[in-house]
Design a protein around this motif. Structure first.
Motif, PDB file in Angstrom:
ATOM      1  N   SER A 230       4.937  -7.987   0.374  1.00  0.00           N
ATOM      2  CA  SER A 230       4.838  -9.404   0.746  1.00  0.00           C
ATOM      3  C   SER A 230       3.770 -10.120  -0.057  1.00  0.00           C
ATOM      4  O   SER A 230       3.890 -11.317  -0.327  1.00  0.00           O
ATOM      5  CB  SER A 230       4.527  -9.535   2.239  1.00  0.00           C
ATOM      6  OG  SER A 230       5.511  -8.910   3.010  1.00  0.00           O
ATOM      7  N   ASN A 231       2.710  -9.396  -0.447  1.00  0.00           N
ATOM      8  CA  ASN A 231       1.613 -10.076  -1.143  1.00  0.00           C
ATOM      9  C   ASN A 231       1.991 -10.513  -2.547  1.00  0.00           C
ATOM     10  O   ASN A 231       1.244 -11.242  -3.184  1.00  0.00           O
ATOM     11  CB  ASN A 231       0.366  -9.192  -1.184  1.00  0.00           C
ATOM     12  CG  ASN A 231       0.591  -7.878  -1.913  1.00  0.00           C
ATOM     13  OD1 ASN A 231       1.687  -7.601  -2.398  1.00  0.00           O
ATOM     14  ND2 ASN A 231      -0.449  -7.063  -1.971  1.00  0.00           N
ATOM     15  N   GLU A 232       3.153 -10.092  -3.047  1.00  0.00           N
ATOM     16  CA  GLU A 232       3.604 -10.609  -4.340  1.00  0.00           C
ATOM     17  C   GLU A 232       4.066 -12.053  -4.216  1.00  0.00           C
ATOM     18  O   GLU A 232       4.029 -12.810  -5.183  1.00  0.00           O
ATOM     19  CB  GLU A 232       4.735  -9.741  -4.895  1.00  0.00           C
ATOM     20  CG  GLU A 232       4.281  -8.356  -5.325  1.00  0.00           C
ATOM     21  CD  GLU A 232       5.405  -7.554  -5.948  1.00  0.00           C
ATOM     22  OE1 GLU A 232       6.498  -8.133  -6.168  1.00  0.00           O
ATOM     23  OE2 GLU A 232       5.204  -6.356  -6.211  1.00  0.00           O
ATOM     24  N   SER A 233       4.505 -12.441  -3.041  1.00  0.00           N
ATOM     25  CA  SER A 233       4.955 -13.818  -2.821  1.00  0.00           C
ATOM     26  C   SER A 233       3.940 -14.652  -2.059  1.00  0.00           C
ATOM     27  O   SER A 233       3.877 -15.867  -2.246  1.00  0.00           O
ATOM     28  CB  SER A 233       6.278 -13.813  -2.029  1.00  0.00           C
ATOM     29  OG  SER A 233       7.305 -13.178  -2.751  1.00  0.00           O
ATOM     30  N   PHE A 234       3.134 -14.011  -1.208  1.00  0.00           N
ATOM     31  CA  PHE A 234       2.159 -14.732  -0.384  1.00  0.00           C
ATOM     32  C   PHE A 234       0.801 -14.048  -0.530  1.00  0.00           C
ATOM     33  O   PHE A 234       0.316 -13.386   0.374  1.00  0.00           O
ATOM     34  CB  PHE A 234       2.619 -14.771   1.073  1.00  0.00           C
ATOM     35  CG  PHE A 234       3.942 -15.453   1.250  1.00  0.00           C
ATOM     36  CD1 PHE A 234       4.028 -16.833   1.303  1.00  0.00           C
ATOM     37  CD2 PHE A 234       5.107 -14.716   1.321  1.00  0.00           C
ATOM     38  CE1 PHE A 234       5.255 -17.467   1.438  1.00  0.00           C
ATOM     39  CE2 PHE A 234       6.338 -15.337   1.459  1.00  0.00           C
ATOM     40  CZ  PHE A 234       6.412 -16.723   1.514  1.00  0.00           C
ATOM     41  N   LYS A 235       0.222 -14.229  -1.718  1.00  0.00           N
ATOM     42  CA  LYS A 235      -0.975 -13.490  -2.109  1.00  0.00           C
ATOM     43  C   LYS A 235      -2.151 -13.751  -1.181  1.00  0.00           C
ATOM     44  O   LYS A 235      -2.897 -12.848  -0.832  1.00  0.00           O
ATOM     45  CB  LYS A 235      -1.349 -13.869  -3.543  1.00  0.00           C
ATOM     46  CG  LYS A 235      -2.568 -13.141  -4.102  1.00  0.00           C
ATOM     47  CD  LYS A 235      -2.781 -13.510  -5.567  1.00  0.00           C
ATOM     48  CE  LYS A 235      -3.975 -12.746  -6.138  1.00  0.00           C
ATOM     49  NZ  LYS A 235      -5.227 -13.118  -5.502  1.00  0.00           N
ATOM     50  N   GLU A 236      -2.333 -15.001  -0.762  1.00  0.00           N
ATOM     51  CA  GLU A 236      -3.519 -15.339   0.020  1.00  0.00           C
ATOM     52  C   GLU A 236      -3.576 -14.607   1.354  1.00  0.00           C
ATOM     53  O   GLU A 236      -4.647 -14.313   1.860  1.00  0.00           O
ATOM     54  CB  GLU A 236      -3.592 -16.850   0.263  1.00  0.00           C
ATOM     55  CG  GLU A 236      -3.787 -17.673  -0.995  1.00  0.00           C
ATOM     56  CD  GLU A 236      -2.487 -17.906  -1.733  1.00  0.00           C
ATOM     57  OE1 GLU A 236      -2.506 -18.496  -2.820  1.00  0.00           O
ATOM     58  OE2 GLU A 236      -1.435 -17.478  -1.208  1.00  0.00           O
ATOM     59  N   LEU A 237      -2.438 -14.288   1.910  1.00  0.00           N
ATOM     60  CA  LEU A 237      -2.435 -13.553   3.170  1.00  0.00           C
ATOM     61  C   LEU A 237      -3.088 -12.191   2.988  1.00  0.00           C
ATOM     62  O   LEU A 237      -3.759 -11.677   3.883  1.00  0.00           O
ATOM     63  CB  LEU A 237      -1.006 -13.372   3.680  1.00  0.00           C
ATOM     64  CG  LEU A 237      -0.276 -14.638   4.105  1.00  0.00           C
ATOM     65  CD1 LEU A 237       1.122 -14.295   4.571  1.00  0.00           C
ATOM     66  CD2 LEU A 237      -1.020 -15.362   5.190  1.00  0.00           C
ATOM     67  N   ASP A 238      -2.917 -11.622   1.804  1.00  0.00           N
ATOM     68  CA  ASP A 238      -3.510 -10.321   1.527  1.00  0.00           C
ATOM     69  C   ASP A 238      -4.993 -10.456   1.205  1.00  0.00           C
ATOM     70  O   ASP A 238      -5.833  -9.753   1.752  1.00  0.00           O
ATOM     71  CB  ASP A 238      -2.781  -9.686   0.349  1.00  0.00           C
ATOM     72  CG  ASP A 238      -3.303  -8.302   0.031  1.00  0.00           C
ATOM     73  OD1 ASP A 238      -3.522  -7.536   0.982  1.00  0.00           O
ATOM     74  OD2 ASP A 238      -3.497  -7.992  -1.147  1.00  0.00           O
ATOM     75  N   ASP A 239      -5.333 -11.389   0.319  1.00  0.00           N
ATOM     76  CA  ASP A 239      -6.711 -11.522  -0.131  1.00  0.00           C
ATOM     77  C   ASP A 239      -7.637 -11.997   0.972  1.00  0.00           C
ATOM     78  O   ASP A 239      -8.778 -11.566   1.078  1.00  0.00           O
ATOM     79  CB  ASP A 239      -6.790 -12.521  -1.296  1.00  0.00           C
ATOM     80  CG  ASP A 239      -6.145 -11.961  -2.559  1.00  0.00           C
ATOM     81  OD1 ASP A 239      -5.859 -10.755  -2.575  1.00  0.00           O
ATOM     82  OD2 ASP A 239      -5.933 -12.734  -3.505  1.00  0.00           O
ATOM     83  N   MET A 240      -7.137 -12.913   1.820  1.00  0.00           N
ATOM     84  CA  MET A 240      -8.024 -13.577   2.760  1.00  0.00           C
ATOM     85  C   MET A 240      -7.933 -13.012   4.167  1.00  0.00           C
ATOM     86  O   MET A 240      -8.926 -12.897   4.867  1.00  0.00           O
ATOM     87  CB  MET A 240      -7.708 -15.076   2.805  1.00  0.00           C
ATOM     88  CG  MET A 240      -7.930 -15.778   1.478  1.00  0.00           C
ATOM     89  SD  MET A 240      -7.270 -17.460   1.494  1.00  0.00           S
ATOM     90  CE  MET A 240      -8.212 -18.177   2.823  1.00  0.00           C
ATOM     91  N   HIS A 241      -6.726 -12.669   4.592  1.00  0.00           N
ATOM     92  CA  HIS A 241      -6.570 -12.360   6.014  1.00  0.00           C
ATOM     93  C   HIS A 241      -5.815 -11.063   6.287  1.00  0.00           C
ATOM     94  O   HIS A 241      -5.764 -10.621   7.421  1.00  0.00           O
ATOM     95  CB  HIS A 241      -5.862 -13.521   6.714  1.00  0.00           C
ATOM     96  CG  HIS A 241      -6.513 -14.826   6.439  1.00  0.00           C
ATOM     97  ND1 HIS A 241      -7.727 -15.169   6.965  1.00  0.00           N
ATOM     98  CD2 HIS A 241      -6.153 -15.861   5.641  1.00  0.00           C
ATOM     99  CE1 HIS A 241      -8.072 -16.380   6.526  1.00  0.00           C
ATOM    100  NE2 HIS A 241      -7.138 -16.804   5.739  1.00  0.00           N
ATOM    101  N   ASN A 242      -5.210 -10.501   5.238  1.00  0.00           N
ATOM    102  CA  ASN A 242      -4.505  -9.230   5.398  1.00  0.00           C
ATOM    103  C   ASN A 242      -3.626  -9.187   6.642  1.00  0.00           C
ATOM    104  O   ASN A 242      -3.822  -8.405   7.556  1.00  0.00           O
ATOM    105  CB  ASN A 242      -5.476  -8.059   5.442  1.00  0.00           C
ATOM    106  CG  ASN A 242      -4.724  -6.750   5.292  1.00  0.00           C
ATOM    107  OD1 ASN A 242      -4.123  -6.493   4.263  1.00  0.00           O
ATOM    108  ND2 ASN A 242      -4.732  -5.947   6.333  1.00  0.00           N
ATOM    109  N   ILE A 243      -2.650 -10.074   6.668  1.00  0.00           N
ATOM    110  CA  ILE A 243      -1.740 -10.102   7.816  1.00  0.00           C
ATOM    111  C   ILE A 243      -0.987  -8.775   7.943  1.00  0.00           C
ATOM    112  O   ILE A 243      -0.902  -8.200   9.006  1.00  0.00           O
ATOM    113  CB  ILE A 243      -0.748 -11.268   7.655  1.00  0.00           C
ATOM    114  CG1 ILE A 243      -1.433 -12.545   8.095  1.00  0.00           C
ATOM    115  CG2 ILE A 243       0.472 -11.051   8.507  1.00  0.00           C
ATOM    116  CD1 ILE A 243      -0.522 -13.721   8.149  1.00  0.00           C
TER     117      ILE A 243
END
Length: 589
Positions: A230-243
């Motif tokens: 998922s972080n390939e399409s929604f990178k900020e979720l991984d970098d900032m909040h790791n959903i």
């Protein structure tokens, strides 16, 4: 006697002053209160007095504080010889530990923010009252940059497994003690397979109509193809909040607010994230109540519902059997209970229909009443993805744009645009929901084997096949008008093979292309008959359609633009052809 008197006087003086000598007259008296101990000093003293006798525990690390009681930027453990940098609270800065005999890191360098792995690790390491790891707890392993090591191991159990960039375990990679471990550097190691039958966490189209299927830390973009992180399409979720996963997702339908329309909303626990063009918007994440007052936390699913399909522009939020209908304009919530509907783990709107997903099945429902009509549940693998040994009759392979050849194209009075190619048709006006192919018999069951030409007039759609013409009412489910099909001669007064047909907006004349002839038929006349025949320079036409931008005439994988039927007939030099694109017909560039 004199000596005795002096001695007695001196003793009395000392008694009155408790033996304390008087301070000099010019000595300053310190009236400042003693400062409180700092965190570092408390930490140091606690370690130094942990034995019953009040001595340091042998081999224990003792924090080093400066004159102000703050942690020295570099800390060292005398027993091990290791040194490392710390922040203002004494927490070790990732990647700064230096073993004995190795150069130490410059602790005066600015500190980078902690990564999710480091936060995760530190949280585990400080969960006991003494600030030590809980015995037997799994402690994440981070590299020098603070990222999760591709392979994680649990020291207490001996199990090892692969993780993605957010620390989420990759399915099928766990290896018990004594068994070979999976090569975690392989990018395709144990990607989840939706064709194996899985339960999705969320399903939503993006702003371009691409359907996104979420499961754990992966997503599938579209109805075919493998999973990707998922972080390939929604990178900020991984970098900032790791959903790592999402509870629910939907695409906003709010045409009155362009700043919000077509934005994607993700929900996790009590937080909401707003995305546009796969970028997290400023100010997010927020508490759900900030954006959607009255909507509960820890949702199961969500789906948008435009006005006309719902009473007002709304969002349906699912939690258990309860459906919380959120009015976008009034920001109010009405709660319904749909016990007859399975508990939805994801939901989506597609081609003006509403689907509740549960397990690897789905159930179609009415967005206002929740009513289920038809034979449900059905297996999602037969309808919403391309899987071996599954399908429902479409068997459509996406063509390259250079290979596209259509048979017919039309737009009906409601704005729905259709193209026909071989045995399939596709709605072009639903680009917000993606472009999808279906068997022609799905909508027009009496028409088999494809069509030659199609046009629309007065809430009816005319399908021409050979020397027959089928007329359907364009209301729901396309009902064939009684008495049809009829011959072209009976209905339009023409004979022979038809290459294409089109009708311009607000007109009553259908233009029929046969070879290099353009025939005009007055649809208001009774009986209908040809009123004009014009020669054409263009030949081998596949399809044609007329709209506000003029006439598009399709020939192979290209089309020509003409301003009017008359110019189409009289032009001796064809305009420059344009290529069919992915945006037009969903083909591959």
């Amino acid at each position: 006697m004199e000596l005795f008197t002096k001695t007695l006087f001196l003793c009395l003086a000392l008694a009155l002053t408790n033996g304390a000598p008087a301070p000099p007259e010019d000595a300053a008296v310190n009236d400042e209160p003693e400062r409180l101990k700092t965190h570092c000093e408390h930490h140091r003293d606690k370690v130094q007095t942990t034995s019953p006798e009040g001595h340091r525990i042998v081999g224990a690390y003792v924090p080093q504080c400066d004159a102000e009681g703050q942690y020295l930027p570099q800390q060292c453990h005398g027993s091990t010889g290791h040194c490392w940098c710390v922040d203002g609270r004494g927490q070790e800065r990732a990647g700064t530990r230096a073993p004995p005999g190795t150069p130490s890191v410059d602790c005066d360098r600015p500190e980078r923010p902690k990564t999710h792995c480091e936060h995760h690790r530190d949280k585990v390491q400080t969960t006991s009252p003494e600030g030590h790891p809980i015995v037997g707890a799994y402690v994440p392993q981070c590299d020098a940059e603070g990222q999760y090591l591709p392979q994680q191991c649990h020291g207490s159990t001996g199990h090892c497994w692969c993780v993605d960039g957010r620390g989420q375990e990759r399915a099928g990679t766990r290896a018990p003690p004594g068994t070979p471990s999976v090569d975690c550097d392989r990018p395709d190691a144990a990607l989840p397979d939706r064709c194996a039958g899985i339960e999705f966490d969320a399903i939503t189209p993006d702003e371009k109509g691409n359907m996104l299927f979420f499961k754990g830390s992966h997503l599938w973009p579209g109805f075919r193809g493998p999973a990707q992180p998922s972080n390939e399409s929604f990178k900020e979720l991984d970098d900032m909040h790791n959903i790592g996963h999402v509870d629910a997702a939907f695409r906003m339908h709010n045409t009155e607010n362009p700043d919000d329309h077509d934005h994607i909303y993700f929900f996790l626990d009590d937080k909401v994230f707003s995305y546009y063009n796969h970028t997290l918007e400023d100010g997010y994440p927020k508490e759900i109540q900030e954006d959607f007052p009255g909507v509960p936390t820890h949702l199961d699913a969500a789906v948008e519902c435009p006005k006309g399909e719902c009473i007002a522009d709304s969002v349906l939020f699912f939690k258990g059997n309860d459906v919380h209908v959120y009015d976008i304009t009034t920001k109010t919530v009405k709660t319904k209970t749909w016990s007859h509907l399975p508990v939805c783990t994801s939901a989506t709107r597609w081609l003006e229909h509403y689907y509740c997903f549960h397990g690897h099945n789905f159930t179609r429902f009415h967005p206002v009443s929740g009513q289920v009509s038809g034979d449900y549940p059905k297996d999602a693998r037969r309808y919403f993805m391309t899987c071996p040994n599954f399908g429902h009759g479409g068997h459509y392979k996406v063509l390259k744009c250079s290979e596209v050849k259509i048979d017919a194209i039309t737009t009906d009075d409601t704005g729905k645009m259709y193209i026909f190619a071989g045995p399939i048709y596709m709605r072009l006006d639903t680009s917000r929901d993606g472009l999808h192919a279906f068997p022609i018999t799905r909508a027009w069951k009496e028409v088999t084997g494809g069509v030659d030409a199609v046009f629309s007039y007065t809430n009816k759609i005319y399908l021409i096949k050979g020397d027959q013409i089928y007329i359907y009412k364009t209301a729901a489910h396309y009902t064939l008008i009684e008495g049809y099909p009829k011959t072209l001669k009976e209905e339009l007064g023409i004979e022979g093979h038809v290459d294409a047909a089109f009708l311009c907006p607000n007109e009553h004349t259908v233009h029929v292309i046969q070879g290099q002839k353009l025939r005009a038929v007055d649809l208001t006349a009774s009986p209908r008959a040809v009123t004009q025949v014009l020669p054409m320079s263009l030949s081998d036409i596949d399809a044609a359609v007329c709209g506000e931008e003029g006439i598009k005439v399709f020939k192979g994988s290209q089309f020509y633009n003409y301003e009017s039927p008359r110019l189409l007939a009289l032009s001796r030099i064809a305009p420059v052809p344009q290529n069919i694109t992915k945006a037009m017909m969903g083909c591959e560039e």
